[in-house]
Design a protein around this motif. Structure first.
Motif, PDB file in Angstrom:
ATOM      1  N   GLU A 338      -7.771   0.508  -6.381  1.00 27.54           N
ATOM      2  CA  GLU A 338      -6.790   1.483  -5.865  1.00 27.54           C
ATOM      3  C   GLU A 338      -5.551   0.793  -5.303  1.00 27.54           C
ATOM      4  O   GLU A 338      -4.431   1.255  -5.484  1.00 27.54           O
ATOM      5  N   THR A 339      -5.791  -0.333  -4.601  1.00 22.34           N
ATOM      6  CA  THR A 339      -4.663  -1.097  -4.048  1.00 22.34           C
ATOM      7  C   THR A 339      -3.742  -1.532  -5.181  1.00 22.34           C
ATOM      8  O   THR A 339      -2.510  -1.426  -5.096  1.00 22.34           O
ATOM      9  N   ILE A 341      -3.508  -0.260  -8.239  1.00 18.84           N
ATOM     10  CA  ILE A 341      -2.882   0.880  -8.934  1.00 18.84           C
ATOM     11  C   ILE A 341      -1.662   1.358  -8.153  1.00 18.84           C
ATOM     12  O   ILE A 341      -0.594   1.623  -8.731  1.00 18.84           O
ATOM     13  N   LEU A 342      -1.815   1.430  -6.826  1.00 20.19           N
ATOM     14  CA  LEU A 342      -0.682   1.924  -6.018  1.00 20.19           C
ATOM     15  C   LEU A 342       0.463   0.912  -6.003  1.00 20.19           C
ATOM     16  O   LEU A 342       1.629   1.282  -6.084  1.00 20.19           O
ATOM     17  N   ASP A 345       2.070   1.200  -9.303  1.00 24.32           N
ATOM     18  CA  ASP A 345       2.788   2.481  -9.366  1.00 24.32           C
ATOM     19  C   ASP A 345       4.137   2.362  -8.668  1.00 24.32           C
ATOM     20  O   ASP A 345       5.159   2.835  -9.174  1.00 24.32           O
ATOM     21  N   ALA A 346       4.128   1.687  -7.512  1.00 29.10           N
ATOM     22  CA  ALA A 346       5.378   1.529  -6.760  1.00 29.10           C
ATOM     23  C   ALA A 346       6.407   0.730  -7.554  1.00 29.10           C
ATOM     24  O   ALA A 346       7.599   0.829  -7.322  1.00 29.10           O
ATOM     25  N   ALA A 359     -11.235   6.969  -9.735  1.00 25.73           N
ATOM     26  CA  ALA A 359     -10.380   6.763  -8.568  1.00 25.73           C
ATOM     27  C   ALA A 359     -11.030   7.374  -7.337  1.00 25.73           C
ATOM     28  O   ALA A 359     -11.425   8.535  -7.344  1.00 25.73           O
TER      29      ALA A 359
END
Ligand code: PLP
Length: 412
Positions: A338-339, A341-342, A345-346, A359
């Motif tokens: 998750e870390t 992916i975010l 994403d950023a 997720a």
């Protein structure tokens, strides 16, 4: 970073677009599908209900039949057009197939109560375990070997005359590994059981032995057709009891007015991908090699989640283990997916954890755990998925971004 009026990011570092690499979750619409949709809406019959008797209704029905024929052809005619039922997508097709066949079998032979379901099925199959138990079926989970294949020895030992159905996916949605469907079918058929294959990730991405499969499901949005259309294919002779009621459409198996434009676009997309399959596959494989060479170079600390290094060299030779092209499963030790992916994403890159549905699930991917990963390791995997349309520049930019993130972000 620029944002639109809703506060959503609009630009990425790469040519001002978001780099989408989550095709195993859903693909962008192909041009052929867009063209089919716009051409169809110009057709007078697009206004009509394909069940209506008038000329426009009959023309609409012909358009639907043409799409059914394209799907049949993509199975090398192993499934006839009349055995194709349009649905609202993969999950609905899976539900209808499994419940419909099991009720059909039960009516013919109530002693057949066993259902084998592999441990790494998608939730669309796996979540049927409780409702099936409630209506009296015995569910047996088929273990997965460490190299991502269904344990054939277990199946051979346990499938018996009380078995109604074996459910094994054609290719896994997280690892892309293609199952030994022909052998699984032989084991099931030897005991008079049927084989259902969730082919949502496999359809048109690998050569499936359609003649051995009794029933399958697939979804348009995994091959570049619109979302909200899919199909269930069940061979004549396989017992089937309808699960939905309310009309005669789709041979009474999926009553209700069909998604005609969706089916038309699906048919055209299937024709296109089927025809161009070899070229598409070669191009995806070239791009997969590019990504893997980048990510899995010696000094990156990133490893393939699916390593065939430990695969057996006896009966199942390594070279027989196939993956559908376009899924790269990367294990990034020390980082929660998750870390990553975010952080990606950023920077304008869209990828998933091992699967889009994983997720936020504690303990990470059920699929990777079934393959022997610890909960921590299973929670540190990324799935990068694409087809031939992803550009080399975007893929390279993604790899650079991930390597940079792994360098600068603190580990868990
Ligand atoms: N089966 C597999 C293997 C999948 O990957 C998916 C979707 O990700 C599904 C079933 C569900 O398909 P749909 O989203 O079309 O309902």
């Amino acid at each position: 970073m620029p944002r639109d009026e809703k506060g959503l990011r609009t630009l990425s570092k790469v040519d001002n677009h978001i780099v989408y690499l989550d095709y195993a979750a859903s693909t962008p619409l192909r041009e052929v599908a867009k063209d089919a949709l716009s051409a169809f809406y110009e057709e007078p019959c697009s206004v009509a209900n394909p069940s209506s008797l008038h000329t426009l209704g009959r023309e609409a029905s012909q358009a639907l039949e043409a799409a059914r024929k394209s799907i049949s052809q993509a199975t090398q005619n192993a499934f006839k057009p009349s055995e194709v039922t349009f649905t609202g997508g993969g999950t609905e097709a899976i539900n209808l197939a499994i419940f419909g066949i099991l009720e059909g079998v039960k009516r013919q032979n109530p002693a057949r109560t066993k259902v084998f379901i592999s441990a790494f099925e998608h939730d669309a199959v796996f979540d049927l375990v409780s409702p099936l138990k409630r209506v009296g079926f015995d569910i047996i989970t088929i273990p997965i070997t460490n190299y991502g294949l269904v344990d054939l020895e277990f199946l051979e030992k346990n499938v018996d005359e009380k078995t109604a159905l074996v459910c094994v996916m054609g290719a896994n949605n997280e690892t892309g590994i293609v199952q030994e469907v022909t052998t699984i079918a032989e084991i099931a058929h030897a005991k008079g059981a049927y084989l259902f294959c969730d082919c949502v990730q496999a359809f048109l991405k690998t050569d499936l032995p359609y003649e051995s499969i009794d029933a399958l499901a697939f979804a348009g949005h995994k091959i570049g057709a619109p979302k909200g259309i899919g199909a269930m294919l069940v061979k004549r002779g396989v017992p089937y009891a309808p699960q939905e009621f309310g009309g005669g459409q789709e041979g009474k198996r999926r009553p209700g007015t069909q998604n005609l434009p969706g089916a038309v676009a699906l048919g055209k997309t299937v024709e296109y991908v089927f025809e161009k399959n070899d070229a598409i596959e070669r191009e995806i494989e070239r791009k997969v090699a590019l990504v893997e060479a980048f990510l899995f170079a010696d000094d990156t600390g990133i490893l393939p989640s699916v390593s065939l290094e430990d695969a057996p060299t006896d009966g199942t030779a390594k070279e027989n283990i196939k993956r559908v092209p376009g899924i790269v499963s990367a294990y990034v030790p020390g980082f929660h997916s998750e870390t990553l992916i975010l952080a990606l994403d950023a920077r304008g890159f869209a990828v998933s954890a091992a699967s889009a549905c994983t997720a936020g699930v504690a303990g990470g991917s059920r699929v990777l755990r079934a393959m022997g990963f610890s909960a921590d390791d299973a929670a540190s995997s990324l799935r990068i998925s694409f087809d031939e349309r992803a550009s080399d520049d975007d893929l390279t930019a993604f790899c650079e971004a991930l390597l940079e993130i792994v360098k600068i972000l603190p580990k868990n």
